[in-house]
Motif scaffolding. Structure first.
Motif, mmCIF file in Angstrom:
data_model
loop_
_atom_site.group_PDB
_atom_site.id
_atom_site.type_symbol
_atom_site.label_atom_id
_atom_site.label_comp_id
_atom_site.label_asym_id
_atom_site.label_seq_id
_atom_site.Cartn_x
_atom_site.Cartn_y
_atom_site.Cartn_z
ATOM 1 N N UNK A 116 -4.831 6.749 4.598
ATOM 2 C CA UNK A 116 -4.486 7.761 5.968
ATOM 3 C C UNK A 116 -5.228 9.224 5.736
ATOM 4 N N UNK A 117 -5.241 9.746 4.580
ATOM 5 C CA UNK A 117 -5.659 10.892 3.978
ATOM 6 C C UNK A 117 -7.212 10.754 4.204
ATOM 7 N N UNK A 118 -7.743 9.619 3.688
ATOM 8 C CA UNK A 118 -9.050 9.474 3.862
ATOM 9 C C UNK A 118 -9.637 9.454 5.340
ATOM 10 N N UNK A 171 -0.964 5.662 2.328
ATOM 11 C CA UNK A 171 -1.234 6.994 2.544
ATOM 12 C C UNK A 171 -2.501 7.473 1.875
ATOM 13 N N UNK A 172 -3.161 7.080 1.135
ATOM 14 C CA UNK A 172 -4.442 7.346 0.603
ATOM 15 C C UNK A 172 -5.383 6.996 1.835
ATOM 16 N N UNK A 207 -8.277 11.211 7.735
ATOM 17 C CA UNK A 207 -7.992 12.421 8.311
ATOM 18 C C UNK A 207 -9.164 13.158 7.828
ATOM 19 N N UNK A 231 -2.292 2.574 -5.452
ATOM 20 C CA UNK A 231 -2.884 2.952 -4.176
ATOM 21 C C UNK A 231 -1.896 2.442 -3.253
ATOM 22 N N UNK A 232 -1.642 3.832 -2.361
ATOM 23 C CA UNK A 232 -0.629 3.253 -1.030
ATOM 24 C C UNK A 232 -1.524 3.519 0.100
#
Lengths: 190, 224
Positions: free
Chosen positions: B8-10, B5-6, B12, B2-3
């Motif tokens: 951040x995507x969530x 960016x996950x 968004x 898990x990074x």
């Protein structure tokens, strides 16, 4: 002259949960209004077709109201989590009905592809959704469950009836595929 | 794996509006549909059960109607073949093919009966065919049984009547004076099995199922 409002306003989850437990339509409506948009987006992520997603979301709400007695309130957010889980299960059922198979894959060397993922984070919601929809349904389901529902591979494997290693491999492949598509998009933009 | 960016995507996606993905989404209409589905189980139950119930009711009604029709028809015309052992000099009277068949059947039946011990009276083979038609008529009391001469009633046995059998010579009052003219025919619409035996006592009819075969409705016929 202001008439004082009688009864709960159903502003927080606890009130909504209490009302739904009694089968009150006002509470059910409050629950719907509060979480319908988020659930619809969740369903669209899994099934890509808007109308099908709407149907699944409705089924999720109906199931939620029907089986509300099984819900246990453990604090703010627990109702939403429960509702999301119902919606995810509905989506998975839909995928199974449509013969989406989560093929067992052998254990592969799962590398971290995180260094290139920031590209995905730079996109807007609509573009992200489009990229997710381009994934094969199996990869998409695993990706959604891992990234958006924050489920562990063990949970994903259990929900999909696959092995943990397959879940990991599918996630890896999904990420890899997304990267390829995003890099292609980026090149096109440049 | 898990990074950041996950997350951040969530974020968004969580901040996104439904209209971005489904512009035509009608929240109020969807709520109405959900409400309808919540109330659906009872109506669905009725919808599922109702066709089966309707078919079942129809089936029962049809069976009752046909049952009544059958009862009516069965009550109107019924034929019975009877065999009795009488004098050898009485000739066989089977005129039609059906009658001939009946004769054979009755002969066989009688032959079987003859083999039984203690039936010396029946030692002779059947010599005549006695036919009967059964017509419902409740006015005649049950006790009014055929008043036949002893020698004629010793071994009376009623056998199976075949469909489409034409019964010749019948009369409804069991006295020789009431015997109708020859060549009177009765059309038999269906098969009916009734047996009337007289094995134990002479002149006494043993009706195995009196409900099916009331004696008062028994019309006896003798071929001369």
């Amino acid at each position: 002259m202001n008439i004082p409002l009688k009864g709960p306003l159903y502003t927080d989850e606890f009130e909504i949960a209490q009302g739904c437990l009694k089968g009150l339509a006002a509470a059910q409506n409050a629950l719907y209004k509060k979480y319908a948009p988020a659930l619809l987006i969740l369903c669209i992520r899994y099934v890509s077709n808007g109308e099908e997603a709407r149907e699944i979301m409705m089924d999720a709400f109906v199931n939620c109201y029907k089986h509300f007695k099984s819900f246990q309130y453990v604090g703010e957010g627990s109702l939403q989590a429960w509702l999301r889980r119902i919606a995810v299960n509905q989506c998975l059922m839909f995928l199974r009905k449509n013969n989406v198979r989560f093929l067992e894959l052998g254990e592969r060397h799962v590398e971290s592809v995180a260094e290139q993922e920031d590209v995905l984070a730079q996109l807007n919601a609509r573009e992200i959704m489009l990229r997710i929809h381009e994934l094969p349904p199996g990869y998409r389901a695993v990706f959604n469950m891992y990234v958006f529902e924050e489920m562990q591979h063990k949970e994903i494997a259990s929900a999909l009836g696959i092995s943990e290693s397959t879940s990991k491999t599918q996630l890896y492949k999904a990420r890899l595929l997304l990267q390829k598509k995003l890099s292609t998009t980026k090149e096109n933009i440049l | 794996m898990k990074t950041h960016t996950d997350q951040e995507i969530r974020e968004i996606m969580e901040n996104a509006s439904v209209s971005e993905f489904l512009p035509g989404f009608d929240e109020a209409q969807t709520w109405k549909e959900i409400q309808r589905r919540i109330q659906k189980p009872a109506s669905v139950w009725y919808k599922k059960v109702l066709p089966y119930a309707a078919v079942l009711i129809m089936g029962v009604l049809i069976s009752q109607i046909f049952g009544k029709l059958y009862e009516q028809k069965a009550g109107t015309v019924m034929s019975l073949s009877a065999v009795r052992n009488i004098d050898r000099n009485i000739p066989m009277t089977a005129n039609t093919v059906a009658e001939m068949k009946d004769t054979v059947v009755t002969k066989l039946a009688s032959a079987k009966r003859l083999k039984k011990p203690g039936k010396t009276i029946l030692s002779e083979s059947p010599k005549a065919i006695v036919r009967a038609a059964l017509v419902p008529e409740t006015q005649i009391p049950l006790t009014q049984e055929p008043d036949l001469p002893k020698e004629q009633t010793r071994s009376v046995e009623l056998l199976v009547a075949t469909p489409q059998l034409q019964v010749k010579h019948y009369y409804d009052v069991l006295e020789p004076a009431d015997v109708p003219a020859a060549n009177t025919y009765v059309h038999i619409p269906r098969k009916r099995i009734i047996r009337l035996t007289n094995k134990r006592k002479e002149q006494d009819y043993v009706v195995k199922n009196p409900e099916q075969f009331p004696l008062r409705n028994f019309f006896y016929a003798i071929d001369k």
